[in-house]
Scaffold this motif. Structure first.
Motif, mmCIF file in Angstrom:
data_model
loop_
_atom_site.group_PDB
_atom_site.id
_atom_site.type_symbol
_atom_site.label_atom_id
_atom_site.label_comp_id
_atom_site.label_asym_id
_atom_site.label_seq_id
_atom_site.Cartn_x
_atom_site.Cartn_y
_atom_site.Cartn_z
ATOM 1 N N HIS A 1 -67.545 -79.092 -112.660
ATOM 2 C CA HIS A 1 -66.235 -78.932 -112.030
ATOM 3 C C HIS A 1 -65.212 -79.688 -112.885
ATOM 4 C CE1 HIS A 1 -62.941 -79.366 -109.197
ATOM 5 N NE2 HIS A 1 -63.527 -78.468 -108.408
ATOM 6 N N PRO A 2 -64.111 -79.032 -113.259
ATOM 7 C CA PRO A 2 -63.176 -79.664 -114.207
ATOM 8 C C PRO A 2 -62.586 -80.987 -113.740
ATOM 9 C CG PRO A 2 -62.238 -77.654 -113.236
ATOM 10 C CD PRO A 2 -63.677 -77.667 -112.881
ATOM 11 N N ASP A 3 -62.411 -81.176 -112.432
ATOM 12 C CA ASP A 3 -61.823 -82.435 -111.953
ATOM 13 C C ASP A 3 -62.730 -83.633 -112.189
ATOM 14 O OD1 ASP A 3 -59.489 -81.265 -111.145
ATOM 15 O OD2 ASP A 3 -60.073 -81.055 -109.034
ATOM 16 N N VAL A 4 -64.033 -83.384 -112.210
ATOM 17 C CA VAL A 4 -64.973 -84.502 -112.370
ATOM 18 C C VAL A 4 -65.786 -84.409 -113.660
ATOM 19 C CG1 VAL A 4 -65.206 -85.082 -109.921
ATOM 20 C CG2 VAL A 4 -66.602 -83.243 -110.886
ATOM 21 N N ALA A 5 -65.481 -83.417 -114.500
ATOM 22 C CA ALA A 5 -66.259 -83.227 -115.726
ATOM 23 C C ALA A 5 -66.318 -84.481 -116.597
ATOM 24 C CB ALA A 5 -65.699 -82.042 -116.520
ATOM 25 N N PRO A 6 -65.195 -85.219 -116.788
ATOM 26 C CA PRO A 6 -65.298 -86.425 -117.630
ATOM 27 C C PRO A 6 -66.304 -87.441 -117.089
ATOM 28 C CG PRO A 6 -63.002 -85.824 -117.281
ATOM 29 C CD PRO A 6 -63.806 -84.973 -116.364
ATOM 30 N N PHE A 7 -66.317 -87.610 -115.774
ATOM 31 C CA PHE A 7 -67.250 -88.537 -115.147
ATOM 32 C C PHE A 7 -68.684 -88.024 -115.262
ATOM 33 C CE2 PHE A 7 -68.785 -90.127 -110.731
ATOM 34 C CZ PHE A 7 -69.598 -91.080 -111.324
ATOM 35 N N LEU A 8 -68.899 -86.739 -115.004
ATOM 36 C CA LEU A 8 -70.258 -86.211 -115.012
ATOM 37 C C LEU A 8 -70.863 -86.240 -116.414
ATOM 38 C CD1 LEU A 8 -70.046 -83.239 -112.491
ATOM 39 C CD2 LEU A 8 -70.627 -85.631 -112.089
ATOM 40 N N HIS A 9 -70.047 -86.003 -117.417
ATOM 41 C CA HIS A 9 -70.562 -86.128 -118.786
ATOM 42 C C HIS A 9 -71.054 -87.553 -119.044
ATOM 43 C CE1 HIS A 9 -69.832 -82.214 -120.557
ATOM 44 N NE2 HIS A 9 -68.620 -82.174 -120.019
ATOM 45 N N ARG A 10 -70.327 -88.524 -118.547
ATOM 46 C CA ARG A 10 -70.742 -89.915 -118.714
ATOM 47 C C ARG A 10 -71.995 -90.210 -117.892
ATOM 48 N NH1 ARG A 10 -66.933 -93.556 -120.171
ATOM 49 N NH2 ARG A 10 -68.722 -94.971 -120.150
ATOM 50 N N ALA A 11 -72.073 -89.644 -116.697
ATOM 51 C CA ALA A 11 -73.253 -89.854 -115.855
ATOM 52 C C ALA A 11 -74.497 -89.268 -116.507
ATOM 53 C CB ALA A 11 -73.035 -89.239 -114.473
ATOM 54 N N SER B 1 -59.672 -94.952 -118.043
ATOM 55 C CA SER B 1 -60.415 -96.128 -117.578
ATOM 56 C C SER B 1 -61.013 -95.894 -116.196
ATOM 57 C CB SER B 1 -59.522 -97.370 -117.584
ATOM 58 O OG SER B 1 -58.480 -97.278 -116.637
ATOM 59 N N LEU B 2 -60.369 -95.026 -115.383
ATOM 60 C CA LEU B 2 -60.960 -94.683 -114.084
ATOM 61 C C LEU B 2 -62.320 -94.028 -114.283
ATOM 62 C CD1 LEU B 2 -57.942 -93.206 -112.072
ATOM 63 C CD2 LEU B 2 -58.979 -95.470 -111.806
ATOM 64 N N THR B 3 -62.417 -93.139 -115.282
ATOM 65 C CA THR B 3 -63.704 -92.496 -115.569
ATOM 66 C C THR B 3 -64.723 -93.516 -116.044
ATOM 67 O OG1 THR B 3 -62.638 -90.390 -116.113
ATOM 68 C CG2 THR B 3 -64.836 -90.758 -117.010
ATOM 69 N N ASP B 4 -64.281 -94.471 -116.853
ATOM 70 C CA ASP B 4 -65.195 -95.522 -117.307
ATOM 71 C C ASP B 4 -65.679 -96.372 -116.143
ATOM 72 O OD1 ASP B 4 -64.857 -94.607 -119.873
ATOM 73 O OD2 ASP B 4 -63.349 -96.108 -120.411
ATOM 74 N N VAL B 5 -64.780 -96.633 -115.186
ATOM 75 C CA VAL B 5 -65.168 -97.396 -113.992
ATOM 76 C C VAL B 5 -66.186 -96.602 -113.178
ATOM 77 C CG1 VAL B 5 -64.346 -98.327 -111.801
ATOM 78 C CG2 VAL B 5 -63.028 -98.722 -113.892
ATOM 79 N N ASP B 6 -65.926 -95.308 -112.987
ATOM 80 C CA ASP B 6 -66.885 -94.454 -112.273
ATOM 81 C C ASP B 6 -68.262 -94.515 -112.935
ATOM 82 O OD1 ASP B 6 -65.193 -93.436 -110.291
ATOM 83 O OD2 ASP B 6 -64.528 -91.762 -111.525
ATOM 84 N N ALA B 7 -68.268 -94.361 -114.260
ATOM 85 C CA ALA B 7 -69.545 -94.342 -114.986
ATOM 86 C C ALA B 7 -70.259 -95.683 -114.874
ATOM 87 C CB ALA B 7 -69.303 -93.982 -116.454
ATOM 88 N N HIS B 8 -69.497 -96.760 -114.910
ATOM 89 C CA HIS B 8 -70.100 -98.096 -114.806
ATOM 90 C C HIS B 8 -70.775 -98.295 -113.454
ATOM 91 C CE1 HIS B 8 -70.598 -102.442 -114.961
ATOM 92 N NE2 HIS B 8 -69.954 -102.515 -113.811
ATOM 93 N N PHE B 9 -70.065 -98.005 -112.387
ATOM 94 C CA PHE B 9 -70.648 -98.214 -111.058
ATOM 95 C C PHE B 9 -71.849 -97.300 -110.831
ATOM 96 C CE2 PHE B 9 -66.328 -99.923 -109.681
ATOM 97 C CZ PHE B 9 -66.776 -101.224 -109.631
ATOM 98 N N TRP B 10 -71.788 -96.090 -111.406
ATOM 99 C CA TRP B 10 -72.914 -95.159 -111.292
ATOM 100 C C TRP B 10 -74.136 -95.702 -112.029
ATOM 101 C CZ3 TRP B 10 -74.464 -90.868 -108.793
ATOM 102 C CH2 TRP B 10 -75.501 -90.120 -109.347
#
Length: 443
Positions: A263-273, A346-355
């Motif tokens: 999903h494009p809204d969360v793609a940056p986070f999911l790639h990091r996950a 940085s929000l995406t980096d924070v998401d990836a860190h907590f995950w």
């Protein structure tokens, strides 16, 4: 001298535990080990030896590392590389009065390095040399990812049993195998030597070397899997060929590349996950994320329905939100340096860190609610203010505090509260998604 970091991708893994002649002096006992690796390693030859400190590889530095790490009846060291391909090799040596043993764990990445038959032949010759000098119960080299799947209950209950029972019978056939005399006699020497495989060789000490396929890198091809299954059921007549082959193909399917369609809204986070997932789980995780759709954010209301400020000093309240956001910076900046930027990225980096840290699961709920939630909510609000021209609307209750962006007001503290409920909530209520939706609706 910087050791090359092992990228989290598939590699060739060797496990080898052999007995050492207790009558020989240490240098004479390990001479065959060193001679074989120096002769056959080639392009993945270690150039760093690590005892209590790192040194450039040489025979003298090898002996120095063993000596400085010696503790009574045992010693150990590491062998690494500073160039690609990457090597992570650990050696443990147990000495008298214990039963002398040489334990070698080796990983070379990437696995694609062993797509060439000659490189694979050299690797086999090295293991053959070691097994000839240090008799083993069982040694194996195989794709690390596939070996991990073989140990998972869904793929290989027998491999779980082998770990408990010390490989008392043949539970799995790897790309390269050395079966010790006891296992050979359990199977039957004649049957072992007649195994349908690319290479089968009896060693002078009674062990048998077995290689299923010329190259290690294409272990998952249909032809290599069939060869692996044929060898396995030959050595274990109680097993059914179709069942074994089906399980091997199932592992191949799990490791087969999957195209991300997030999903494009969360793609940056999911790639990091996906990046932080273990390599043998990565394709499965991509498929799961392709099928998953984040719920639409509900932490907003129309601007004309915004709650008015109810604090005595709005300026002071806004400064307090900035202080809370700084708490998040203080909490994670060593692992997430971009948090200093207070940016959408940085929000995406924070998401990836907590995950990656499994934060909601690891830390106590009281600590999360009292410290993490306010810090995360304030940080999210600050990003909305700085990058979407948002305006804080202070409220006495943090969960009612709003940020006005265009025709909507957003509730960053409410979002943070939902976000920190569980590891799944980190996905369902990601900071990345809320920002992307807010950005889309700012006008």
């Amino acid at each position: 001298m910087k050791v090359l970091e092992m990228r989290d991708e598939d590699g060739l893994r060797l496990t080898f535990k052999g007995t050492v002649d207790s009558r020989a002096e240490l240098e004479r006992a390990l001479e065959p080990f060193l001679q074989a690796i120096e002769t056959y390693a080639g392009e993945w030859m270690p150039d760093v030896v690590n005892g209590k400190r790192q040194r450039k590889y040489s025979r003298p530095s090898f002996w120095k590392a063993l000596e400085e790490r010696r503790e009574g009846d045992s010693t150990a060291l590491g062998l690494y590389r500073t160039k690609w391909p990457a090597l992570d090799m650990r050696l443990w040596l147990w000495l008298p009065p214990r039963s002398p043993e040489l334990d070698i764990r080796l990983k070379v990445r990437p696995l694609s390095f062993f797509a060439e038959a000659e490189r694979c032949r050299q690797f086999v010759e090295m293991v053959r040399s070691w097994a000839s000098h240090y008799p083993v119960t069982h040694a194996a080299a195989h794709s690390e990812d596939d070996a991990e799947l073989a140990g998972e209950p869904r793929f290989g209950r027998e491999m779980q049993t082998s770990i408990r029972n010390g490989f008392d019978k043949i539970y799995e056939v790897s790309w390269l195998n050395v079966f010790g005399p006891k296992l050979v006699e359990t199977v039957g020497r004649a049957r072992m030597l007649s195994t349908p495989a690319w290479r089968v060789e009896e060693l002078p000490n009674g062990s048998v070397l077995l290689v299923t396929w010329p190259t290690a890198a294409d272990f998952a091809s249909d032809e290599a899997r069939e060869a692996q299954a044929r060898a396995h059921v030959h050595l274990r007549p109680d097993l059914d060929f179709d069942t074994v082959l089906r399980a091997l193909h199932g592992r191949s399917a799990t490791l087969a590349p999957v195209e991300p369609r997030f999903h494009p809204d969360v793609a940056p986070f999911l790639h990091r996950a996906v990046e932080v997932a273990a390599s043998h789980e990565r394709q499965r995780k991509i498929a799961e994320f392709n099928a998953w759709q984040p719920p639409e954010p509900e932490e907003w209301r129309p601007a004309n329905s915004a709650l008015p400020p109810d604090v005595d000093d709005p300026v002071r309240a806004r400064a307090h939100y900035g202080d809370l956001a700084e708490h998040l910076v203080a909490l994670i900046h060593s692992k997430v340096p971009s948090v200093f930027n207070t940016s959408p990225e940085s929000l995406t980096d924070v998401d990836a860190h907590f995950w990656q840290e499994e934060f909601p699961q690891v830390f106590e709920r009281e600590h999360i609610d009292a410290h993490a939630v306010p810090a995360v909510g304030a940080y999210l609000g600050e990003v909305l203010v700085r990058h979407l021209r948002g305006q804080w609307i202070p409220r006495q209750k943090l969960e009612e505090t709003q940020v006005l962006v265009g025709k909507r007001v957003w509730l960053p503290f409410l979002r943070a509260s939902r976000y920190m409920r569980s590891c799944q909530s980190l996905l369902d209520f990601s900071l990345t998604q809320l920002y992307r939706v807010a950005e889309r609706h700012r006008s």
